[in-house]
Every structure is written in C-alpha cells, then in structure tokens.
Design a protein around this motif. Structure first.
Motif, PDB file in Angstrom:
ATOM      1  N   LEU A 116      25.302 -42.176  12.209  1.00  0.00           N
ATOM      2  CA  LEU A 116      23.913 -41.621  11.794  1.00  0.00           C
ATOM      3  C   LEU A 116      23.402 -42.196  10.354  1.00  0.00           C
ATOM      4  N   GLN A 117      23.626 -43.425  10.214  1.00  0.00           N
ATOM      5  CA  GLN A 117      23.184 -44.105   8.903  1.00  0.00           C
ATOM      6  C   GLN A 117      22.033 -43.997   8.576  1.00  0.00           C
ATOM      7  N   PRO A 118      21.694 -42.975   7.257  1.00  0.00           N
ATOM      8  CA  PRO A 118      20.481 -43.154   7.021  1.00  0.00           C
ATOM      9  C   PRO A 118      19.743 -44.009   6.293  1.00  0.00           C
ATOM     10  N   SER A 119      20.334 -44.940   5.872  1.00  0.00           N
ATOM     11  CA  SER A 119      19.807 -46.268   5.264  1.00  0.00           C
ATOM     12  C   SER A 119      19.320 -47.183   6.385  1.00  0.00           C
ATOM     13  N   ALA A 120      19.849 -46.709   7.706  1.00  0.00           N
ATOM     14  CA  ALA A 120      19.357 -47.774   8.731  1.00  0.00           C
ATOM     15  C   ALA A 120      18.399 -47.044   9.480  1.00  0.00           C
ATOM     16  N   ILE A 125      25.662 -38.759   5.647  1.00  0.00           N
ATOM     17  CA  ILE A 125      25.669 -38.711   4.289  1.00  0.00           C
ATOM     18  C   ILE A 125      25.724 -40.125   3.832  1.00  0.00           C
ATOM     19  N   ASP A 126      24.722 -40.499   2.994  1.00  0.00           N
ATOM     20  CA  ASP A 126      24.440 -41.913   2.585  1.00  0.00           C
ATOM     21  C   ASP A 126      25.476 -42.460   1.739  1.00  0.00           C
ATOM     22  N   LEU A 127      25.808 -43.664   2.163  1.00  0.00           N
ATOM     23  CA  LEU A 127      26.763 -44.231   1.255  1.00  0.00           C
ATOM     24  C   LEU A 127      26.097 -45.533   0.556  1.00  0.00           C
ATOM     25  N   ASP A 128      24.943 -45.895   0.892  1.00  0.00           N
ATOM     26  CA  ASP A 128      24.387 -47.193   0.205  1.00  0.00           C
ATOM     27  C   ASP A 128      23.982 -46.810  -1.349  1.00  0.00           C
ATOM     28  N   TYR A 129      23.505 -45.148  -1.372  1.00  0.00           N
ATOM     29  CA  TYR A 129      22.952 -44.896  -2.855  1.00  0.00           C
ATOM     30  C   TYR A 129      23.674 -43.560  -3.103  1.00  0.00           C
ATOM     31  N   VAL A 130      23.617 -42.620  -2.363  1.00  0.00           N
ATOM     32  CA  VAL A 130      23.668 -41.147  -2.743  1.00  0.00           C
ATOM     33  C   VAL A 130      25.289 -41.163  -3.215  1.00  0.00           C
ATOM     34  N   MET A 131      26.141 -41.367  -2.462  1.00  0.00           N
ATOM     35  CA  MET A 131      27.597 -41.296  -2.835  1.00  0.00           C
ATOM     36  C   MET A 131      28.094 -42.206  -3.695  1.00  0.00           C
TER      37      MET A 131
END
Length: 349
Positions: A261-265, A286-292
């Motif tokens: 459920l990739q939020p950046s996608a 939970i976003d990996l592109d920015y948040v984490m």
C-alpha cells in the motif's frame, strides 16, 4: 495477548489489545545500529533477528528459502550464482545482474524443468515457529516476479506480449514449485503464506490488464486455493506500486491480506480500507520515500498516529512500512515509528 493471537485477530478483522506490528524484513545493518551490536550481516541471523524485533515490539517475522549454487567469480571478483530457477547472476551485495537467463529460448518453455523442491528445507521456518512466539509468515514467489527474475525484466515484459502462451507454461511450472514450497513451509510451522510478486510501477501495473488476466491472476487464484486445501492458513499478497485498478481482481483471487500500500504510488489507505477493508487485512502504508528515510522524528510520529486512526478501527490492519526497514532509515526514525505504534495503537485507550 500473544503476538500470534494479536496478528490472527487483525487478519480476522477483529480488534486485539493493540495494533499488531511487523516488517517483511529488517536490513541487517540497520538492525545492528538499533541494537548497537556487530552481528554478522547474513540475510538471516537467528539471534539478531529476534533481538531487533524484541527491541521494536514487533509481532511477526517473514522468512523464506531461496536455494542458490555458487559457481565462481567474474573478472572483477564478484561472485557468480545459479538460482533454483536456473538463471546465473552476479550479486555484489547491493544488486543482482543476470548473465545467463534461466531459459535461453522462450520457445523451449515446454522443456523448462520445474525447480527442485528437495533443495528447500523449511528449517528456518521451523526454528522460528518452535523457538519464538512470533507470528511466522513464509514467503513464496509469484508468476510475475519469478519469471521476471529468471529471464530479465525487459525480455519478460516483451514475451508476455509476443509469447503469452509460453509465459503461461512457465507460470504453471514456477507456481507448481512455489505452491510446493508453501506446503513445505506450512508443514514446518508457518502461520501464514506471503506471495511476493511486484506487479506495478508508481502509476499503474507493469502489464496491461488483459495480459494480467492471462499470466497472473489465474495463478494467484490457483495458489490460494491449493495452499488452503493443504491447510486453511491466511495467504497475503505483497506488491509495491499503484494497484488501485486491480484491487478488485486481487480480492477475487481469495487473498486474506495485502502488504505494501505504497503511499508515494497513490495508494490511499483510507480509500482502500473503505472499499476493500472488509475482505482484506491491510498491512503497510508507512512511507519510505520521505517520511521514514528523510523525515523528522516528529513527522514519523504524526504519520504513525494518523495511519492508525484511519486504518486500525475494527481490526484488519497490521502496521508496517510499505516495503522493508531499509538500511538508510535513521535508527531514531525506526524507534519513533515502533514506539509510537506501541503506545498509541491501543484499542482500549
């Protein structure tokens, strides 16, 4: 409530004592940074993997079995391997580069041998199932990712259009092996099966839907049916990317849950929960592109609270990143994510 009970209740769309938490994988370097120890950087390490999950209050672990044969080294000293799917590749600890596909001529699909299930043991699954209280997911491959890996992505995508029949033949053989792995893992104590099969970019699926209807969805359905016929355990699907246009098809395949459920996608968990939350246990977001990776501790904490508020009511949600805990995540952000989830994700608060 035990860790396994907590996860089972989420999958059954029931509220537990708190929101269950877990990751498909935790990078060994990040695990060592969190633990302030120097465990070996092996893909799996029993003590390291237990300790880091205890530190983070994680309820589950995802394990697998990917037999490989070391063939030697190339001129630059990179090791050369052959997988159980027969492709030969170089792995330099960061990326995989195929130097010989698992099938040289797509027209020979009928002669491609089913991978050897006797090379899989299930011992790691058995050890975690018997010696820990973690809920054990056991990972198998799917008809897209496994053929993609054995042929190379460019050739795979071309062949799905030009040699669809042969891709279907390969899918049948690959999935016979993957289903056999799932049964082996269940017999060794796995609590659930995860089919990992990335099918999408950030904007849409790799393949047009009419091709997906031939080379992917029928094999998911068969896999879920065959696994549950062996034992009625939960079966999840993992795929990154934007899959909004195929969520209905995924649900129709009989999956119990969906991870990423990739939020950046463009995967908005509020809408997915509204439309499919009664059928699928949702895990991730939970976003990996920015948040984490680049966000502040405060941004991490706010994201966790907001996600729990949206997705946790009524059960049917397991908190995790949208992929894995990668090594570029600052340790303080990983701690903030899991400490916040532990303290805020209480159903009785």
């Amino acid at each position: 409530m035990t860790k396994r009970e907590r996860v089972y209740r989420a999958i059954a769309h029931k509220e537990a004592d708190r929101v269950p938490k877990g990751e498909l994988y935790i990078d060994p370097s990040l695990a060592n940074s969190l633990l302030k120890k120097d465990y070996p950087l092996d893909y799996f390490h029993f003590q390291r993997d237990i300790e880091v999950r205890e530190l983070l209050g994680i309820d589950m672990i995802n394990l697998g079995d990917w037999p490989t044969e070391e063939l030697g080294e190339d001129e630059e000293g990179n090791k050369i391997y052959r997988s159980n799917y027969r492709e030969e590749y170089i792995f330099n600890d960061k990326s995989k580069h195929i130097i010989k596909p698992g099938l040289m001529n797509i027209e020979d699909a009928e002669n491609y041998p089913i991978p050897d299930i006797t090379k899989c043991s299930g011992k790691l699954i058995k050890r975690f199932a018997e010696e820990t209280d973690l809920f054990v997911f056991a990972q198998i491959g799917g008809p897209i990712s496994m053929i993609n890996e054995m042929l190379g992505m460019e050739d795979y995508m071309i062949y799905t259009m030009t040699n669809t029949k042969e891709i279907r033949i390969l899918a049948e053989k690959i999935m016979e092996y993957e289903i056999a792995k799932a049964k082996l893992f269940i017999d060794n104590g796995a609590n659930a099966i995860l089919i990992a099969d990335d099918m999408a970019y950030n904007t849409s699926t790799f393949l047009p839907l009419h091709i997906m209807d031939e080379v992917a969805f029928p094999y998911y359905k068969i896999a879920v049916e065959e696994i549950k016929k062996h034992k009625d355990v939960p079966v999840f699907l993992h795929t990154d990317g934007n899959i909004n246009n195929v969520l209905g098809k995924i649900t129709d395949c009989g999956f119990d849950g969906l991870q990423s459920l990739q939020p950046s996608a463009g995967m908005e968990i509020e809408q997915v929960k509204k439309d499919f939350g009664k059928d699928l246990c949702l895990m991730g977001n939970i976003d990996l592109d920015y948040v984490m990776t680049f966000g502040s501790v405060q941004e991490v904490e706010e994201t966790i609270k907001r996600t729990i508020d949206i997705a946790a009511p009524g059960g049917g949600f397991i908190l995790s990143t949208c992929n894995i805990l990668v090594d570029v995540i600052p340790p303080e952000n990983a701690l903030a994510m899991y400490n916040t989830a532990h303290n805020y994700g209480i159903y009785t608060r």
